[in-house]
Scaffold this motif. Structure first.
Motif, mmCIF file in Angstrom:
data_model
loop_
_atom_site.group_PDB
_atom_site.id
_atom_site.type_symbol
_atom_site.label_atom_id
_atom_site.label_comp_id
_atom_site.label_asym_id
_atom_site.label_seq_id
_atom_site.Cartn_x
_atom_site.Cartn_y
_atom_site.Cartn_z
ATOM 1 N N LEU A 1 24.692 -49.783 2.613
ATOM 2 C CA LEU A 1 23.333 -50.321 2.644
ATOM 3 C C LEU A 1 22.573 -50.020 1.360
ATOM 4 O O LEU A 1 21.759 -50.825 0.900
ATOM 5 C CB LEU A 1 22.580 -49.757 3.851
ATOM 6 N N ARG A 2 22.821 -48.878 0.778
ATOM 7 C CA ARG A 2 22.164 -48.538 -0.486
ATOM 8 C C ARG A 2 22.458 -49.566 -1.572
ATOM 9 O O ARG A 2 21.638 -49.830 -2.448
ATOM 10 C CB ARG A 2 22.653 -47.167 -0.975
ATOM 11 N N LYS A 3 23.678 -50.133 -1.528
ATOM 12 C CA LYS A 3 24.096 -51.061 -2.578
ATOM 13 C C LYS A 3 23.465 -52.444 -2.448
ATOM 14 O O LYS A 3 23.376 -53.176 -3.441
ATOM 15 C CB LYS A 3 25.626 -51.178 -2.555
ATOM 16 N N ILE B 1 20.422 -53.156 -0.436
ATOM 17 C CA ILE B 1 18.981 -53.176 -0.131
ATOM 18 C C ILE B 1 18.193 -52.763 -1.374
ATOM 19 O O ILE B 1 18.520 -51.753 -2.010
ATOM 20 C CB ILE B 1 18.662 -52.250 1.060
ATOM 21 N N PRO B 2 17.168 -53.495 -1.756
ATOM 22 C CA PRO B 2 16.368 -53.180 -2.953
ATOM 23 C C PRO B 2 15.791 -51.764 -2.897
ATOM 24 O O PRO B 2 15.419 -51.269 -1.829
ATOM 25 C CB PRO B 2 15.255 -54.237 -2.915
ATOM 26 N N ASN B 3 15.712 -51.130 -4.051
ATOM 27 C CA ASN B 3 15.212 -49.755 -4.128
ATOM 28 C C ASN B 3 13.793 -49.617 -3.594
ATOM 29 O O ASN B 3 13.410 -48.567 -3.071
ATOM 30 C CB ASN B 3 15.261 -49.264 -5.578
ATOM 31 N N SER C 1 14.304 -49.202 0.067
ATOM 32 C CA SER C 1 15.511 -48.486 0.476
ATOM 33 C C SER C 1 15.210 -47.231 1.290
ATOM 34 O O SER C 1 15.877 -46.948 2.290
ATOM 35 C CB SER C 1 16.328 -48.113 -0.764
ATOM 36 N N GLU D 1 25.385 -46.010 5.446
ATOM 37 C CA GLU D 1 24.339 -45.646 4.488
ATOM 38 C C GLU D 1 24.737 -45.997 3.061
ATOM 39 O O GLU D 1 23.946 -46.572 2.295
ATOM 40 C CB GLU D 1 24.014 -44.152 4.587
ATOM 41 N N VAL E 1 17.070 -48.108 4.767
ATOM 42 C CA VAL E 1 18.443 -47.595 4.832
ATOM 43 C C VAL E 1 18.631 -46.536 5.915
ATOM 44 O O VAL E 1 19.562 -46.646 6.733
ATOM 45 C CB VAL E 1 18.892 -47.065 3.451
#
Length: 478
Positions: free
Chosen positions: A250-252, A254-256, A259, A247, A263
């Motif tokens: 993936l946060r770093k 994947i675009p917000n 997300s 997690e 994510v």
């Protein structure tokens, strides 16, 4: 100007001034400092402050024992020092800069299991009570239990299992939640992951050994066994760590904008799959090996030696923080054996420390100032909170700490030699007997008496021998 002003100014001066304070917070009885240069703290002058009951360093924090007045003193200190208020979590994170890799690992382990302890204690008390009413024949000529002769107690016994099962059989849910929370992942995803490890859809972990056929998920090209991990510790820890790792990474990347949707899916689904294919079986095997080694060590012909070493060394382990490892071992023993023979020794060690303080109360019975510290410390120690007793009294004088260690050694040998088992982790003091399995309560009570009498008598003897604290302080400094 409050009554704490002068003491706060003295503490600030002897700790190296405001510039030497990275973080400061407090707990129930102690000020907790993360110092930029711990060597600047003048321990002797700090301990000479009238309000200070003692000092010690643990988990990267320099801790000053104040007592029940710590909250008011802390507010005055922060105002004088010109430092900002800080949360305990922030203090723990800052303290890690002063830790080596082993201390960091133990700190992480403690952060995972500490939130679970209240539930584990409740569960242990419930299982102990169910043993008393359901397993001890005390009626009709000591041939029947309360459950067998009373519908009320039979119903109570069944009802209490609802709570006991929730705590212990579904323990992986709490562990994966605690891991996710600790590592900075989403706690609800940790809870969902834990549920997938103990779902009723799976073959219960306790029924695997006797199952004629294990159900599987059939994917056409491969099958995966549908085995639950009820009460298992290590599989849950491994799964929680993998979920958190995925997690956070993936946060770093994947675009917000997507997300929130992508994510959780990409973190949870692979983790659940790998938990049942790889992590679960490996974790189960590791846990079994650990529990087998510890149990075999305690029940072998040299079990008395293991018990003697553990009983003598447990209190020093508390000073270093390494005692947090025992929580995981206890839980693993419970899942494999239905109980733990390690935790009773911990309870006896706590009782021994309290008994040494009780002796110091007797020795210093005419010293009113000393009693203000020692009486509350003894009470809290007998109820399972040892730090005020250990750091405020026993380590301060030295010889009471040694007397408690010797008493703990003897009591531990009696406990292990009599095969005492606890249902679970419980209240680590006098109430700990309620967590002991019913058939061992009598011999554990004898061990408790030993843990009370020997430290008390030895502390008085050592005091009359005029054993100073200089030699013991030398040991602490090494």
């Amino acid at each position: 100007m409050s009554k704490y002003t002068d003491s706060a100014k003295e503490l600030l001066e002897h700790i190296g001034g405001s510039d030497n304070i990275s973080v400061v917070t407090h707990c129930v009885t102690r000020m907790r400092f993360v110092l930029k240069d711990p060597k600047k703290a003048d321990v002797e002058k700090i301990e000479a402050i009238k309000l200070v009951k003692g000092t010690f360093t643990q988990a990267g924090q320099f801790q000053v024992i104040i007592g029940n007045e710590v909250s008011s003193f802390y507010n005055e200190f922060v105002k004088i020092a010109g430092v900002s208020d800080t949360s305990k979590d922030e203090a723990k994170e800052a303290a890690k800069q002063n830790m080596n890799w082993l201390q960091r690992m133990i700190a992480h382990l403690a952060d995972i299991f500490t939130p679970l302890i209240p539930a584990l204690v409740v569960g242990g008390l419930i299982l102990g009570f169910r043993n008393v009413i359901g397993e001890i024949p005390m009626l009709e000529g000591k041939t029947k239990t309360l459950v067998e002769v009373s519908q009320f107690w039979a119903g109570t016994n069944d009802f209490l299992w609802l709570i006991g099962e929730a705590i212990f059989h579904f323990l992986p849910v709490g562990i994966t939640w605690a891991v996710a929370r600790k590592m900075g992942a989403t706690p609800i995803l940790g809870i969902v992951l834990g549920i997938t490890l103990v779902s009723p859809q799976l073959l219960n972990a306790y029924g695997v050994a006797g199952a004629e056929e294990v159900p599987v998920w059939d994917f056409g090209f491969a099958t995966v066994e549908m085995i639950g991990y009820q009460a298992q510790v290590i599989p849950a820890i491994l799964a929680g760590l993998l979920l958190s790792f995925l997690e956070i990474r993936l946060r770093k990347i994947i675009p917000n904008a997507i997300s929130m949707i992508v994510v959780p899916f990409l973190a949870l689904v692979p983790t659940v799959l790998l938990a049942h294919i790889v992590l679960g079986p490996i974790g189960w095997k590791i846990g079994s090996v650990i529990s087998d080694v510890v149990y075999s060590g305690l029940t072998s012909s040299f079990g008395w030696l293991f018990a003697a070493i553990f009983g003598f060394a447990y209190a020093p382990l508390v000073i270093t923080g390494l005692h947090h490892m025992t929580n995981a071992i206890d839980l693993q023993l419970m899942s494999e054996l239905g109980g733990t023979n390690l935790w009773p020794m911990i309870a006896l060690s706590n009782i021994a420390q309290g008994s040494a303080v009780l002796a110091m109360i007797y020795i210093n019975r005419k010293n009113e100032q000393e009693k203000q510290v020692s009486i509350p410390a003894a009470i809290s120690c007998y109820l399972g909170v040892t730090e005020p007793a250990m750091f405020g009294i026993n380590l301060k004088y030295g010889f009471p700490f040694l007397a408690a260690m010797i008493g703990s050694l003897v009591a531990a040998v009696i406990s292990v030699g009599s095969s005492v088992m606890a249902n679970s982790i419980g209240v680590g003091g006098l109430p700990g007997i309620l967590s002991i399995q019913a058939k061992y309560m009598g011999v554990f009570a004898i061990a408790m008496v030993v843990a009370i009498v020997i430290p008390f008598v030895l502390t008085v003897i050592f005091s009359k021998m005029n054993m100073g604290k200089v030699a013991f302080k030398r040991v602490r400094s090494n």
